[in-house]
Scaffold this motif. Structure first.
Motif, PDB file in Angstrom:
ATOM      1  N   ASP A  27       0.687  -1.101  -0.038  1.00  0.00           N
ATOM      2  CA  ASP A  27      -0.112   0.016   0.135  1.00  0.00           C
ATOM      3  C   ASP A  27       0.571   0.873   0.084  1.00  0.00           C
ATOM      4  N   GLU A  28       0.669   1.823  -0.680  1.00  0.00           N
ATOM      5  CA  GLU A  28       1.468   2.773  -1.292  1.00  0.00           C
ATOM      6  C   GLU A  28       1.992   4.214  -0.175  1.00  0.00           C
ATOM      7  N   THR A  29       0.500   4.395   0.518  1.00  0.00           N
ATOM      8  CA  THR A  29       0.656   5.600   1.118  1.00  0.00           C
ATOM      9  C   THR A  29       0.253   5.544   2.321  1.00  0.00           C
ATOM     10  N   ASN A  30      -0.571   3.994   2.892  1.00  0.00           N
ATOM     11  CA  ASN A  30      -1.533   3.979   4.136  1.00  0.00           C
ATOM     12  C   ASN A  30      -1.301   2.616   4.768  1.00  0.00           C
ATOM     13  N   PRO A  31      -0.636   1.834   5.310  1.00  0.00           N
ATOM     14  CA  PRO A  31       0.635   2.496   5.399  1.00  0.00           C
ATOM     15  C   PRO A  31       1.940   2.613   4.641  1.00  0.00           C
ATOM     16  N   PRO A  32       2.968   2.981   4.693  1.00  0.00           N
ATOM     17  CA  PRO A  32       4.390   2.500   4.007  1.00  0.00           C
ATOM     18  C   PRO A  32       4.852   1.872   4.204  1.00  0.00           C
ATOM     19  N   LYS A  34       7.624  -0.932   3.337  1.00  0.00           N
ATOM     20  CA  LYS A  34       9.671  -1.481   3.125  1.00  0.00           C
ATOM     21  C   LYS A  34       9.817  -2.307   2.752  1.00  0.00           C
ATOM     22  N   LYS A 328       6.155  -2.374   7.530  1.00  0.00           N
ATOM     23  CA  LYS A 328       5.734  -0.794   7.632  1.00  0.00           C
ATOM     24  C   LYS A 328       7.005   0.014   8.424  1.00  0.00           C
ATOM     25  N   LEU A 329       6.663   0.556   7.446  1.00  0.00           N
ATOM     26  CA  LEU A 329       8.394   1.908   7.590  1.00  0.00           C
ATOM     27  C   LEU A 329       8.167   1.722   9.364  1.00  0.00           C
TER      28      LEU A 329
END
Length: 330
Positions: A27-32, A34, A328-329
């Motif tokens: 999910d590019e935005t929510n959440p970022p 890695k 998650k970042l």
């Protein structure tokens, strides 16, 4: 072998399918999220938490661990020492911490891992570490890596490992019940390079059978293993079977079970795990891309045993979807 494994993003512009079909959770935005850079992956389910271990980017420092409650959302690295479940100051050796697998045996967690091209075991009260050695050292004097523990229904313990002989060969041995030593006088060669798919001439070339993992199914023993040089695009996964844990082992004539699948190259060093619903999975790594080996990516697929066409034994079917876990970042 020298595996710096990636459990990586698959952000694909060519895929118009669903997230599940494209393999991976992103999910590019929510959440970022890695990539998780690990090689030689293994997964342990302890309680309601999944723990993923592997050969990390910083494999001269130790072994990282990531955790998940559902195999979709991962966090970490979450080991107690800078994210490491095993930290080099707590054990023997100072480089090449590779290929960890963790087992719960009699209430304690045992990490089987390679260090400096030798086998070692460390223990912890917790699956995320810290893993330490009361008596720092190797499990055996000879050079071997990728060791895997199998405990049979009768409680007997067996070790499978890639031994440096004519290239790398897979050997099998019984272990002492307390896991303190290998019974070396009963060691047997299990597998060595033999089938044509294992003899790729794509550079780099290696004489390799390694990365064993064993499971018992309906009275027979099945081993997944990897062949060809780990940096070759033709690195792949085969299947062998036996009626006894020490063999003789015979390779499936339909091998490989996974090689150059879809867009992946350099697929190998696999192991099994089951989820909370007893679904069997195979976790493995692949090269970062067709052009670059490192950092490698980790994937897992559901697998199932299906009847073989010409016998009463079974073969292993790799099913879809293919998953590519991410974290998650912080």
């Amino acid at each position: 072998m020298h595996r710096i494994f990636v459990i990586a993003l698959f952000v694909s512009l060519i895929s118009c399918t669903s997230q599940k079909d494209s393999g991976g959770y992103f999910d590019e935005t929510n959440p970022p999220l890695k990539n998780i850079f690990l090689g030689d992956p293994s997964v342990l389910l302890a309680g309601n938490t999944y723990y993923m271990y592997g050969t990390g980017v910083d494999s001269d420092t130790g072994i990282e661990v990531y955790t998940s409650q559902d195999l979709e959302k991962w966090t970490g690295p979450s080991g107690p020492e800078k994210g490491f479940a095993l930290y080099e100051e707590d054990v023997f050796g100072d480089h090449f911490f590779w290929a960890p697998e963790v087992y719960q045996v009699e209430g304690k967690y045992h990490m089987f891992y390679s260090v400096q091209e030798h086998m070692a075991i460390a223990t912890s009260e917790n699956p995320d570490g810290p893993f330490t050695q009361d008596n720092p050292g190797y499990l055996a004097d000879f050079k071997a890596i990728d060791h895997h523990l199998f405990i049979d229904d009768d409680g007997n313990k067996y070790l499978y490992f890639a031994k440096f002989e004519d290239g790398l060969e897979i050997w099998a041995a019984e272990m002492e019940d307390d896991l303190s030593a290998i019974r070396e006088n009963g060691m047997k060669r299990a597998l060595s390079q033999s089938q044509e798919w294992e003899k790729s001439q794509k550079e780099p070339v290696g004489i390799v059978n390694e990365g064993p993992a064993v499971i018992k199914y309906k009275g027979l023993y099945y081993m997944i293993y990897s062949a060809n040089h780990y940096a070759s695009p033709d690195y792949g996964i085969g299947l062998a079977y036996a009626e006894d844990p020490l063999g003789p082992w015979k390779k499936d004539e339909n091998n490989p079970i996974l090689q150059n699948a879809d867009s992946l190259v350099g697929i190998g060093h696999s192991s099994f795990f089951t989820d909370e619903e007893d679904q069997l999975y195979m976790v493995y790594h692949a090269h970062n891309s067709a052009e670059n080996v490192h950092p490698r990516k980790a994937y897992f697929n559901p697998v199932q045993f299906v009847p073989s066409d010409d016998s009463d034994r079974f073969t292993l079917e790799v099913q879809k979807p293919r998953f590519e876990p991410k974290a998650k970042l912080p």
